[in-house]
Enzyme design. Structure first.
Site, PDB file in Angstrom:
ATOM      1  N   HIS A   1      -1.774  -5.572   1.372  1.00 27.92           N
ATOM      2  CA  HIS A   1      -3.050  -6.276   1.201  1.00 27.92           C
ATOM      3  C   HIS A   1      -2.750  -7.628   0.575  1.00 27.92           C
ATOM      4  CE1 HIS A   1      -7.130  -7.262  -0.066  1.00 27.92           C
ATOM      5  NE2 HIS A   1      -6.553  -7.689  -1.188  1.00 27.92           N
TER       6      HIS A   1
ATOM      7  N   ASN B   1      -1.870  -0.359   6.980  1.00 33.90           N
ATOM      8  CA  ASN B   1      -1.292  -1.640   7.416  1.00 33.90           C
ATOM      9  C   ASN B   1      -0.386  -2.266   6.363  1.00 33.90           C
ATOM     10  OD1 ASN B   1      -3.306  -2.385   5.678  1.00 33.90           O
ATOM     11  ND2 ASN B   1      -4.219  -3.930   7.019  1.00 33.90           N
TER      12      ASN B   1
ATOM     13  N   GLU C   1      -9.234 -10.355  -7.777  1.00 36.38           N
ATOM     14  CA  GLU C   1      -8.314  -9.224  -7.597  1.00 36.38           C
ATOM     15  C   GLU C   1      -7.208  -9.212  -8.646  1.00 36.38           C
ATOM     16  OE1 GLU C   1      -7.228  -9.614  -3.438  1.00 36.38           O
ATOM     17  OE2 GLU C   1      -9.252  -9.054  -2.800  1.00 36.38           O
TER      18      GLU C   1
ATOM     19  N   LYS D   1       0.833  -1.211   0.000  1.00 34.63           N
ATOM     20  CA  LYS D   1       0.000   0.000   0.000  1.00 34.63           C
ATOM     21  C   LYS D   1       0.874   1.271   0.000  1.00 34.63           C
ATOM     22  CE  LYS D   1      -3.751  -2.385   2.415  1.00 34.63           C
ATOM     23  NZ  LYS D   1      -4.761  -2.290   3.498  1.00 34.63           N
TER      24      LYS D   1
ATOM     25  N   TYR E   1     -12.308  -2.988  -3.304  1.00 35.24           N
ATOM     26  CA  TYR E   1     -12.794  -3.056  -1.925  1.00 35.24           C
ATOM     27  C   TYR E   1     -14.330  -3.090  -1.846  1.00 35.24           C
ATOM     28  CZ  TYR E   1      -8.173  -2.324   0.193  1.00 35.24           C
ATOM     29  OH  TYR E   1      -6.871  -2.470   0.621  1.00 35.24           O
TER      30      TYR E   1
HETATM   31  P1  CMP Z   1      -6.949  -4.972   3.654  1.00 34.79           P
HETATM   32  O1  CMP Z   1      -6.385  -6.327   3.844  1.00 34.79           O
HETATM   33  O2  CMP Z   1      -6.428  -4.160   2.531  1.00 34.79           O
HETATM   34  O3  CMP Z   1      -8.528  -5.109   3.494  1.00 34.79           O
HETATM   35  C1  CMP Z   1      -9.431  -4.143   3.923  1.00 34.79           C
HETATM   36  C2  CMP Z   1      -8.765  -3.036   4.674  1.00 34.79           C
HETATM   37  O4  CMP Z   1      -9.611  -2.232   5.447  1.00 34.79           O
HETATM   38  C3  CMP Z   1      -7.786  -3.602   5.666  1.00 34.79           C
HETATM   39  O5  CMP Z   1      -6.697  -4.168   5.003  1.00 34.79           O
HETATM   40  C4  CMP Z   1      -7.500  -2.405   6.537  1.00 34.79           C
HETATM   41  O6  CMP Z   1      -6.418  -1.638   6.054  1.00 34.79           O
HETATM   42  C5  CMP Z   1      -8.779  -1.594   6.396  1.00 34.79           C
HETATM   43  N1  CMP Z   1      -9.490  -1.497   7.669  1.00 34.79           N
HETATM   44  C6  CMP Z   1      -9.984  -2.502   8.385  1.00 34.79           C
HETATM   45  N2  CMP Z   1     -10.580  -2.033   9.502  1.00 34.79           N
HETATM   46  C7  CMP Z   1     -10.430  -0.676   9.473  1.00 34.79           C
HETATM   47  C8  CMP Z   1     -10.817   0.368  10.333  1.00 34.79           C
HETATM   48  N3  CMP Z   1     -11.481   0.119  11.457  1.00 34.79           N
HETATM   49  N4  CMP Z   1     -10.494   1.620   9.984  1.00 34.79           N
HETATM   50  C9  CMP Z   1      -9.834   1.877   8.832  1.00 34.79           C
HETATM   51  N5  CMP Z   1      -9.441   0.903   7.969  1.00 34.79           N
HETATM   52  C10 CMP Z   1      -9.735  -0.349   8.299  1.00 34.79           C
END
Ligand code: CMP
Length: 143
Positions: free
Chosen positions: A115, A112, A126, A9, A49
């Site tokens: 993905h 984070n 995807e 990301k 998403y």
């Molecule tokens: P990802 O694996 O990319 O899939 C969905 C994403 O939503 C996840 O990683 C997080 O980065 C994001 N996400 C999940 N929970 C929250 C939250 N409470 N607030 C903001 N982002 C979130």
């Protein structure tokens, strides 16, 4: 051969950990079959998403993933979908174990670092969103 979609990301790209993350998956024994540095459009982010559309953080998620370049990848190998998720660690970096990508490089759930597809169906969907068939290579000498 099983394939998964992994995406470093914007936070991971700007923290200069592309090489480190790619290295972990290479050393594990998986093969990189597609990769590109790209800017995700709002339309592509919303498609990718779509399952989170009703979540309160959906807007934030789309804004973040479109905020700077991402490093999109397709990896292949036996059990790569589940193993890559283990190597990434829990979604919330605060809960991710040390030694995992999120455990080592991330702090907040929104940012984070990486993905990864959560199932074979998600991986297929995807990969098709981010890559054309001809952008994926095949290896003659397999593991
Ligand atoms: P990802 O694996 O990319 O899939 C969905 C994403 O939503 C996840 O990683 C997080 O980065 C994001 N996400 C999940 N929970 C929250 C939250 N409470 N607030 C903001 N982002 C979130």
């Amino acid at each position: 051969m099983e394939k998964t979609y992994l995406m470093i990301k914007p936070d991971g790209v700007q923290r200069n950990v592309i090489g480190e993350i790619v290295s972990r998956f290479e050393k594990k024994g998986f093969q990189l079959v597609g990769a590109k540095l790209m800017q995700v459009t709002k339309e592509t982010a919303e498609l990718h998403y779509a399952e989170h559309k009703e979540r309160p953080f959906f807007g934030e998620l789309v804004d973040f993933i479109t905020s700077g370049p991402v490093f999109a990848m397709v990896w292949q190998g036996e059990g790569v979908i589940a193993t890559a998720r283990q190597m990434m660690g829990k979604t919330n970096p605060k809960e991710a174990a040390p030694g995992t990508v999120r455990g080592d490089f991330g702090v907040t759930v929104g940012k984070n670092i990486i993905h990864g597809s959560d199932s074979a169906e998600s991986a297929e969907r995807e990969i098709a969103i981010f890559f054309k068939e001809e952008e994926l290579v095949s290896y003659t000498k397999l593991m």
